[in-house]
Write an enzyme that holds these catalytic residues in place. Structure first.
Site, PDB file in Angstrom:
ATOM      1  N   LEU A  50       1.272  10.707   8.591  1.00  0.00           N
ATOM      2  CA  LEU A  50       2.669  11.127   8.473  1.00  0.00           C
ATOM      3  C   LEU A  50       3.190  10.816   7.081  1.00  0.00           C
ATOM      4  CD1 LEU A  50       4.201   9.637  11.749  1.00  0.00           C
ATOM      5  CD2 LEU A  50       3.952  12.053  11.212  1.00  0.00           C
TER       6      LEU A  50
ATOM      7  N   LYS B 109       7.996   4.150  15.723  1.00  0.00           N
ATOM      8  CA  LYS B 109       6.682   4.233  15.082  1.00  0.00           C
ATOM      9  C   LYS B 109       5.969   2.929  15.402  1.00  0.00           C
ATOM     10  CE  LYS B 109       4.457   5.388  10.728  1.00  0.00           C
ATOM     11  NZ  LYS B 109       3.470   4.335  10.672  1.00  0.00           N
TER      12      LYS B 109
ATOM     13  N   CYS C 168      -9.458 -15.739 -20.411  1.00  0.00           N
ATOM     14  CA  CYS C 168      -9.857 -15.395 -19.050  1.00  0.00           C
ATOM     15  C   CYS C 168     -10.164 -16.682 -18.284  1.00  0.00           C
ATOM     16  CB  CYS C 168     -11.085 -14.489 -19.085  1.00  0.00           C
ATOM     17  SG  CYS C 168     -11.833 -14.262 -17.470  1.00  0.00           S
TER      18      CYS C 168
ATOM     19  N   TYR D 203       0.847  -1.197   0.000  1.00  0.00           N
ATOM     20  CA  TYR D 203       0.000   0.000   0.000  1.00  0.00           C
ATOM     21  C   TYR D 203       0.889   1.256   0.000  1.00  0.00           C
ATOM     22  CZ  TYR D 203      -3.292   3.521   1.575  1.00  0.00           C
ATOM     23  OH  TYR D 203      -4.043   4.666   1.674  1.00  0.00           O
ATOM     24  N   ASP D 204       1.900   1.238   0.863  1.00  0.00           N
ATOM     25  CA  ASP D 204       2.828   2.372   0.927  1.00  0.00           C
ATOM     26  C   ASP D 204       3.462   2.626  -0.425  1.00  0.00           C
ATOM     27  OD1 ASP D 204       2.355   2.790   3.551  1.00  0.00           O
ATOM     28  OD2 ASP D 204       4.213   1.888   4.287  1.00  0.00           O
TER      29      ASP D 204
ATOM     30  N   LYS E  42      10.932   4.885   7.747  1.00  0.00           N
ATOM     31  CA  LYS E  42      10.515   3.480   7.793  1.00  0.00           C
ATOM     32  C   LYS E  42      11.725   2.541   7.768  1.00  0.00           C
ATOM     33  CE  LYS E  42       5.960   3.273   7.066  1.00  0.00           C
ATOM     34  NZ  LYS E  42       5.172   2.319   6.658  1.00  0.00           N
TER      35      LYS E  42
ATOM     36  N   CYS F 272     -14.223 -16.705 -17.434  1.00  0.00           N
ATOM     37  CA  CYS F 272     -15.299 -16.849 -18.415  1.00  0.00           C
ATOM     38  C   CYS F 272     -14.830 -17.420 -19.753  1.00  0.00           C
ATOM     39  CB  CYS F 272     -16.002 -15.516 -18.640  1.00  0.00           C
ATOM     40  SG  CYS F 272     -15.024 -14.344 -19.588  1.00  0.00           S
TER      41      CYS F 272
ATOM     42  N   CYS G 259     -18.552 -11.822 -18.306  1.00  0.00           N
ATOM     43  CA  CYS G 259     -17.607 -12.392 -17.353  1.00  0.00           C
ATOM     44  C   CYS G 259     -18.093 -12.209 -15.917  1.00  0.00           C
ATOM     45  CB  CYS G 259     -16.236 -11.736 -17.522  1.00  0.00           C
ATOM     46  SG  CYS G 259     -15.001 -12.433 -16.428  1.00  0.00           S
TER      47      CYS G 259
ATOM     48  N   TYR H 191       1.708   9.750  22.140  1.00  0.00           N
ATOM     49  CA  TYR H 191       2.802  10.449  21.445  1.00  0.00           C
ATOM     50  C   TYR H 191       2.379  11.774  20.819  1.00  0.00           C
ATOM     51  CZ  TYR H 191       0.631   7.812  17.609  1.00  0.00           C
ATOM     52  OH  TYR H 191      -0.262   7.270  16.735  1.00  0.00           O
TER      53      TYR H 191
ATOM     54  N   ARG I 181      -9.154   7.216  14.672  1.00  0.00           N
ATOM     55  CA  ARG I 181      -8.832   8.300  13.744  1.00  0.00           C
ATOM     56  C   ARG I 181      -9.894   8.480  12.667  1.00  0.00           C
ATOM     57  NH1 ARG I 181      -3.467   8.527  10.060  1.00  0.00           N
ATOM     58  NH2 ARG I 181      -4.518   6.862   8.960  1.00  0.00           N
TER      59      ARG I 181
ATOM     60  N   CYS J 126      -9.493  -9.273 -19.754  1.00  0.00           N
ATOM     61  CA  CYS J 126     -10.565 -10.081 -20.320  1.00  0.00           C
ATOM     62  C   CYS J 126     -11.480  -9.182 -21.149  1.00  0.00           C
ATOM     63  CB  CYS J 126     -11.357 -10.717 -19.181  1.00  0.00           C
ATOM     64  SG  CYS J 126     -12.942 -11.380 -19.699  1.00  0.00           S
TER      65      CYS J 126
ATOM     66  N   ASP K 220       3.297   0.045  15.467  1.00  0.00           N
ATOM     67  CA  ASP K 220       2.408  -0.484  14.435  1.00  0.00           C
ATOM     68  C   ASP K 220       1.099  -0.962  15.054  1.00  0.00           C
ATOM     69  OD1 ASP K 220       1.578  -1.167  11.973  1.00  0.00           O
ATOM     70  OD2 ASP K 220       2.837  -2.939  11.770  1.00  0.00           O
TER      71      ASP K 220
HETATM   72  S1  IVH Z   1       2.663  11.201  15.192  1.00  0.00           S
HETATM   73  C1  IVH Z   1       0.450  14.742  13.371  1.00  0.00           C
HETATM   74  N1  IVH Z   1       4.067   9.340  16.379  1.00  0.00           N
HETATM   75  O1  IVH Z   1       1.639   6.352  12.358  1.00  0.00           O
HETATM   76  C2  IVH Z   1       1.288  13.541  13.593  1.00  0.00           C
HETATM   77  N2  IVH Z   1       2.416   8.644  14.848  1.00  0.00           N
HETATM   78  O2  IVH Z   1       1.735   6.827   9.527  1.00  0.00           O
HETATM   79  C3  IVH Z   1       0.529  12.410  14.164  1.00  0.00           C
HETATM   80  N3  IVH Z   1       2.185   6.221  14.650  1.00  0.00           N
HETATM   81  O3  IVH Z   1      -1.499   7.876  12.183  1.00  0.00           O
HETATM   82  C4  IVH Z   1       1.221  11.123  14.194  1.00  0.00           C
HETATM   83  N4  IVH Z   1       3.745   5.690  16.109  1.00  0.00           N
HETATM   84  O4  IVH Z   1      -1.168   5.948  13.857  1.00  0.00           O
HETATM   85  C5  IVH Z   1       3.095   9.595  15.498  1.00  0.00           C
HETATM   86  N5  IVH Z   1       5.344   7.812  17.551  1.00  0.00           N
HETATM   87  C6  IVH Z   1       4.385   8.059  16.682  1.00  0.00           C
HETATM   88  C7  IVH Z   1       3.688   7.035  16.020  1.00  0.00           C
HETATM   89  C8  IVH Z   1       2.705   7.370  15.102  1.00  0.00           C
HETATM   90  C9  IVH Z   1       2.827   5.217  15.265  1.00  0.00           C
HETATM   91  C10 IVH Z   1       1.146   6.020  13.629  1.00  0.00           C
HETATM   92  C11 IVH Z   1      -0.101   6.842  13.812  1.00  0.00           C
HETATM   93  C12 IVH Z   1      -0.188   7.674  12.571  1.00  0.00           C
HETATM   94  C13 IVH Z   1       0.574   6.846  11.599  1.00  0.00           C
HETATM   95  C14 IVH Z   1       1.078   7.640  10.420  1.00  0.00           C
END
Ligand code: IVH
Length: 698
Positions: free
Chosen positions: A92, A127, A417, A45-46, A324, A420, A447, A236, A148, A441, A129
């Site tokens: 972010l 960060k 296909c 996705y990223d 990342k 179909c 189909c 955070y 969110r 297809c 997860d």
């Molecule tokens: S700050 C305005 N800090 O990452 C900035 N986000 O990819 C708000 N996340 O929606 C986000 N660890 O769910 C921040 N230390 C951290 C984080 C963090 C995980 C998540 C969060 C955010 C998403 C963005």
């Protein structure tokens, strides 16, 4: 997926890919945010998002109000009460290399008008997860918790959050009257393993990873279930705070800790690039032993006054960025190559793998992208392959390990296909004369793979949005032969009465749910024209293009006739080509769709059932919205970049010189010829302070 660098694309190719990617991303957003059931791993996705952003960066003309880079997430699901966030919950931007981190600070300095050597302090923290959540405390008591959602409106999960044992119901110390603490809800590896054991013992499917488990556990309508799932939280960030206890990021987190909120112990205040990268390495080295999943390091400008000046660009703050972690790899055996057929008839190869753990997550499927990719890497069934996932779950085959190859046969991509049996062809790009990467297809109307997908799209939230007619129900109605085309939806009730309520007592449908479904269908007999166009599922027509077409043609019949007649070289085609933002690829797709007689018949049937309404217009929300503004002279409170960003935020357009088209001039000291020109033309001129007042910032 196309892999040629963005810079090498022609504007035409870029536009086509941008449209296609936009649709794809929107679809994944719906899966992820509304159904808690992502169909692709985050890393993939990223990658889609990155590519989309890269396209917009290189081809700025692709950026519009509807651009996905201006949106966060997706609208919240219908099952929870909604909570409007007083301060939006943003996302972010991501970076992947050391150089990107240096660039981040360079951009910050430039935006603030600081010298290249200026020290910018940033915090660095893991960060997490999980899923983000906003906890509202009033007078130290937890009063509301919300997910969110789309960043502006989330779901009320107060009852569920109260079940988190690691979170205080009452804050300690001396918290502000109102404090919205934001952070991540997550699950530890140990708790995740134990939960999955219980799931399996109870005959339920296990969760794919701790994040899905956390999301599924928090978003339970029955909070008693949440209570049995051990969720945790790290604070955070914050939303509304009545009386901020600190003016720095680190100070705020210290204050949070003093109120008894869990704050990640690896948070560190850094003095600059080198320090940040060093802390990144330190966190990365500890990743495997932390006991919970993290997918990178987040850097945030520490000084809150600077954060405020930096503000936001579309969905992410300028003052923070996520660095990342790189992809992880493992070796496994490719069992099978399966060809899936999508809504648009595209044949997509998927690798079925001998399950293998990659960075703590079991991977059993990987994307093979397309026919060329398989040929280029000479991937064969039975091969030993290297699988990669970036961030958290990547299913991507990087390479084949040659010496382990048994004497398997070269993979032959089907030319029919698999669903179909119609011919599957590679469309020829008119411009280049070369075959596109996707095989499609041709049996779009016969189909089943496409018909069902097209119906799902038709009923989806941003299209007809028919409540109670979700993917499962559509599969059922299709299988039963009750709904085969979109117009069938609107004749369902009449036909069903005739056939003595055939649906009732089937597939979980009771008296009430049947009645509700019929009511939901009735409620959608009137629909805005842009939604209608989007719902048709025409190739390259996502929400943005649908709006463009609705705006241009106003009447659906006008669009239909013009597009039908728009064979290449005709006058009708020329008319379509003049629409802002609509290029030849889209024009061709429109013509293909409307010129097809089967489609025409279905459209007639559909239009006999529904009534189209005009597209809702966006209200001019600020006094400067829609105006053209010129900034001149030495501005004292704003850099030029900030001024431009503010104008953009309030819906105004910035011009470089004063002309008859200018509506407003904002002048600082030393303004010269532009000021004189404004006076001559009688254009309103205001000070920088007045600009702040008008835009409601002072
Ligand atoms: S700050 C305005 N800090 O990452 C900035 N986000 O990819 C708000 N996340 O929606 C986000 N660890 O769910 C921040 N230390 C951290 C984080 C963090 C995980 C998540 C969060 C955010 C998403 C963005």
């Amino acid at each position: 997926m196309k892999t040629s660098p963005v810079e090498q694309l022609s504007p035409l190719e870029a536009r086509a890919e941008h449209a296609r990617l936009g649709e794809e991303i929107e679809r994944h957003d719906r899966h992820y945010y509304q159904q808690d059931a992502p169909v692709i791993p985050d890393a993939e996705y990223d990658a889609l998002r990155r590519r989309y952003e890269a396209l917009e960066k290189t081809f700025p003309e692709l950026v519009t109000e509807q651009s996905l880079t201006k949106k966060i997430g997706a609208r919240p699901s219908e099952k929870f009460a909604k909570v409007r966030h007083a301060v939006p919950m943003l996302s972010l931007g991501n970076v992947f290399s050391d150089g990107d981190v240096v660039d981040f600070l360079t951009r910050v300095r430039r935006f603030l008008g600081l010298p290249e050597t200026a020290e910018i302090r940033c915090t660095a923290e893991p960060k997490i997860d999980g899923l983000s959540c906003s906890l509202r405390y009033e007078r130290g008591r937890l009063v509301q918790a919300a997910t969110r959602g789309d960043g502006y409106e989330g779901e009320d999960v107060t009852a569920n959050i109260r079940m988190l044992r690691s979170l205080p119901q009452r804050l300690t110390g001396d918290p502000p009257q109102v404090l919205e603490a934001r952070g991540e809800v997550y699950m530890t590896h140990l708790d995740f393993a134990a939960l999955n054991e219980r799931q399996t013992a109870a005959g339920k499917p296990p969760f794919a990873n701790p994040r899905n488990a956390a999301a599924g556990s928090l978003r339970q309508l029955d909070a008693a279930i949440t209570a049995e799932r051990p969720l945790r939280f790290f604070a955070y960030a914050w939303g509304e705070v009545s009386d901020p206890p600190a003016m720095t990021q680190i100070g705020m987190l210290d204050a949070f800790a003093s109120y008894g909120l869990p704050v990640n112990p690896l948070t560190h205040l850094c003095k600059g690039e080198a320090d940040m990268l060093e802390h990144y390495r330190r966190i990365e080295a500890q990743r495997a032993t932390l006991g919970y999943d993290i997918d990178g390091v987040v850097y945030k400008v520490d000084d809150i006054a600077l954060q405020e000046r930096l503000g936001f660009v579309s969905r992410a703050p300028r003052w923070a960025v996520a660095h990342k972690f790189p992809a992880e790899r493992a070796t496994t055996v490719l069992r099978e190559i399966e060809i899936q057929v999508g809504r648009t008839g595209a044949l997509t190869p998927v690798a079925r793998l001998e399950p293998v753990t990659v960075g703590g997550v079991v991977v059993s499927n990987a994307t093979l992208h397309n026919e060329d990719e398989i040929a280029r890497k000479d991937i064969r069934v039975g091969d030993t392959v290297v699988v990669q996932r970036a961030g958290d779950v990547i299913p991507q085959i990087v390479e084949v390990i040659d010496d382990k190859r048994p004497r398997g046969k070269r993979f032959v991509f089907p030319h029919l296909c698999p669903v179909c049996g119609s011919a599957a062809v590679r469309e020829i790009d008119e411009k280049t004369g070369e075959a596109g990467v996707v095989r499609r297809c041709t049996g779009s109307l016969v189909c089943p793979a496409q018909a069902v997908e097209r119906l799902k799209h038709f009923c989806s939230r941003n299209a007809f949005d028919i409540e109670g007619l979700g993917d499962r129900q559509i599969d059922y109605f299709y299988k039963e032969g009750l709904i085969r085309t979109p117009s069938d939806i609107f004749t369902l009730e009449a036909r069903d009465r005739a056939s003595l309520t055939k649906i009732k007592n089937r597939e979980g449908f009771g008296e009430t749910s049947v009645r509700n479904l019929f009511a939901a269908i009735e409620a959608r007999r009137r629909i805005a024209i842009n939604r209608f166009i989007f719902a048709l599922g025409i190739r390259h027509i996502g929400e943005t293009n649908a709006r463009r077409l609705a705006r241009h043609f106003t009447e659906f019949e006008a669009l239909r006739e013009t597009a039908r007649d728009a064979a290449p070289g005709t006058e009708a085609r020329a008319r379509i080509d003049t629409i802002d933002g609509v290029g030849p690829v889209v024009a061709e797709a429109l013509h293909d769709f409307f010129a097809e007689t089967h489609n025409a018949r279905e459209l007639d049937a559909l239009l006999a059932q529904v009534t189209l309404e005009p597209m809702p217009t966006i209200a001019a929300s600020s006094p400067v919205a829609g105006k053209t503004v010129v900034f001149t002279g030495a501005l004292e409170r704003l850099t030029r970049d900030e001024a431009k960003a503010q104008a953009d935020r309030f819906g105004a357009k910035v011009a470089g010189s004063v002309s008859k088209k200018t509506d407003l001039v904002v002048a600082g000291p030393g303004a010269g010829s532009k000021l004189a020109k404004a006076a001559e033309l009688g254009i309103e001129t205001i000070s920088e302070d007045e600009w702040f007042r008008r835009t409601g910032q002072a």
